[in-house]
Design a protein around this motif. Sequence first.
Motif, short mmCIF file in Angstrom:
data_model
loop_
_atom_site.label_atom_id
_atom_site.label_comp_id
_atom_site.label_asym_id
_atom_site.label_seq_id
_atom_site.Cartn_x
_atom_site.Cartn_y
_atom_site.Cartn_z
N LEU A 115 -23.25 -15.93 0.37
CA LEU A 115 -21.90 -15.52 0.86
C LEU A 115 -22.37 -14.44 1.75
O LEU A 115 -21.72 -14.29 2.95
CB LEU A 115 -20.86 -15.40 -0.27
CG LEU A 115 -19.89 -14.89 0.21
CD1 LEU A 115 -19.07 -15.76 1.38
CD2 LEU A 115 -18.76 -14.37 -0.88
N ASP A 116 -22.89 -13.30 1.39
CA ASP A 116 -23.03 -12.01 2.17
C ASP A 116 -24.07 -12.47 3.31
O ASP A 116 -23.55 -11.95 4.42
CB ASP A 116 -23.77 -11.17 1.31
CG ASP A 116 -24.09 -9.89 1.84
OD1 ASP A 116 -23.05 -9.37 2.45
OD2 ASP A 116 -25.14 -9.27 2.14
N LYS A 160 -22.15 -12.45 7.38
CA LYS A 160 -22.82 -11.72 8.41
C LYS A 160 -23.23 -12.41 9.40
O LYS A 160 -23.09 -12.17 10.84
CB LYS A 160 -23.87 -10.61 7.91
CG LYS A 160 -23.40 -9.62 6.86
CD LYS A 160 -24.42 -8.84 6.33
CE LYS A 160 -23.90 -7.77 5.48
NZ LYS A 160 -25.17 -7.35 4.47
N ALA A 161 -23.85 -13.46 9.13
CA ALA A 161 -24.55 -14.18 10.30
C ALA A 161 -23.69 -15.34 10.99
O ALA A 161 -23.78 -15.72 12.23
CB ALA A 161 -25.78 -14.98 9.80
N LEU A 162 -22.73 -15.68 10.29
CA LEU A 162 -21.84 -17.00 10.80
C LEU A 162 -20.42 -16.66 10.99
O LEU A 162 -19.74 -17.23 11.50
CB LEU A 162 -21.93 -18.05 9.79
CG LEU A 162 -23.62 -18.73 9.53
CD1 LEU A 162 -23.47 -19.69 8.39
CD2 LEU A 162 -24.21 -19.26 10.98
N GLY A 163 -19.90 -15.51 10.38
CA GLY A 163 -18.68 -15.19 10.51
C GLY A 163 -17.71 -15.74 9.23
O GLY A 163 -18.18 -16.64 8.55
N GLU A 221 -15.20 -17.40 8.99
CA GLU A 221 -14.25 -18.58 9.32
C GLU A 221 -15.36 -20.02 9.47
O GLU A 221 -14.87 -20.96 9.32
CB GLU A 221 -13.50 -18.40 10.46
CG GLU A 221 -12.46 -17.40 10.50
CD GLU A 221 -11.61 -17.39 9.70
OE1 GLU A 221 -11.02 -18.49 9.51
OE2 GLU A 221 -10.98 -16.42 8.99
N HIS A 222 -16.52 -19.66 9.09
CA HIS A 222 -17.38 -20.88 9.30
C HIS A 222 -17.28 -21.46 8.02
O HIS A 222 -17.14 -21.21 6.78
CB HIS A 222 -18.90 -20.25 9.47
CG HIS A 222 -19.98 -21.18 9.92
ND1 HIS A 222 -20.70 -21.92 9.02
CD2 HIS A 222 -20.25 -21.54 11.11
CE1 HIS A 222 -21.25 -23.08 9.60
NE2 HIS A 222 -21.19 -22.66 11.02
N PRO A 223 -17.76 -22.96 8.09
CA PRO A 223 -17.40 -23.81 6.97
C PRO A 223 -18.61 -23.48 5.87
O PRO A 223 -18.21 -23.50 4.76
CB PRO A 223 -17.79 -25.20 7.72
CG PRO A 223 -17.46 -25.08 8.96
CD PRO A 223 -17.56 -23.65 9.42
N ASP A 224 -19.75 -23.03 6.19
CA ASP A 224 -20.65 -22.71 5.33
C ASP A 224 -20.54 -21.51 4.37
O ASP A 224 -20.61 -21.44 3.31
CB ASP A 224 -21.99 -22.52 6.04
CG ASP A 224 -22.88 -23.88 6.39
OD1 ASP A 224 -22.33 -24.85 6.17
OD2 ASP A 224 -23.71 -23.91 7.31
N THR A 225 -19.81 -20.46 5.10
CA THR A 225 -19.41 -19.33 4.41
C THR A 225 -18.10 -19.57 3.48
O THR A 225 -18.21 -19.25 2.25
CB THR A 225 -18.57 -18.48 5.57
OG1 THR A 225 -19.64 -18.08 6.52
CG2 THR A 225 -18.34 -17.18 4.95
N ALA A 226 -17.36 -20.56 4.03
CA ALA A 226 -16.07 -21.07 2.86
C ALA A 226 -16.73 -21.76 1.82
O ALA A 226 -16.31 -21.55 0.65
CB ALA A 226 -15.10 -22.01 3.79
#
Length: 124
Positions: free
Chosen positions: A89-90, A94-97, A99-104
């Motif tokens: 997640l961290d 940082k890398a994708l923001g 709102e990015h689906p991978d972050t979600a």
Amino acid sequence: APPQPGAAAAEPATEPEERADRLVAEGHDAFRRADYQTALVKWGEACALHEKRFGPDDPQTARHINAIGNAHNKLGQDRQAFEFYSRALDIREKALGPEHPDTARALSNCGIVLHKLGRLEEAL
């Protein structure tokens, strides 16, 4: 036929990249067979190779880290799963923001494991 002199050759994948790709595939095969311990080992090796080449903050490194968290989760190792999910997640934040689906997805994984650990306030 041999390549013509002066012809540009496609750049071959490096041996560590090929090994990492092979380990990832073997990990997925093991995971599908519910052999989570083998998946954990294969993905851990692939992650180490990828991290060495691309660094600890690369989104693909986060993908490997998340997969390791999935294996720990299936093995009932919730604390370890949370450690890997939160690291993924961290990196993704940082890398994708945010709102990015991978972050979600990484945030969701953290919440699910925190719930399993009884840490409900943190899971929200």
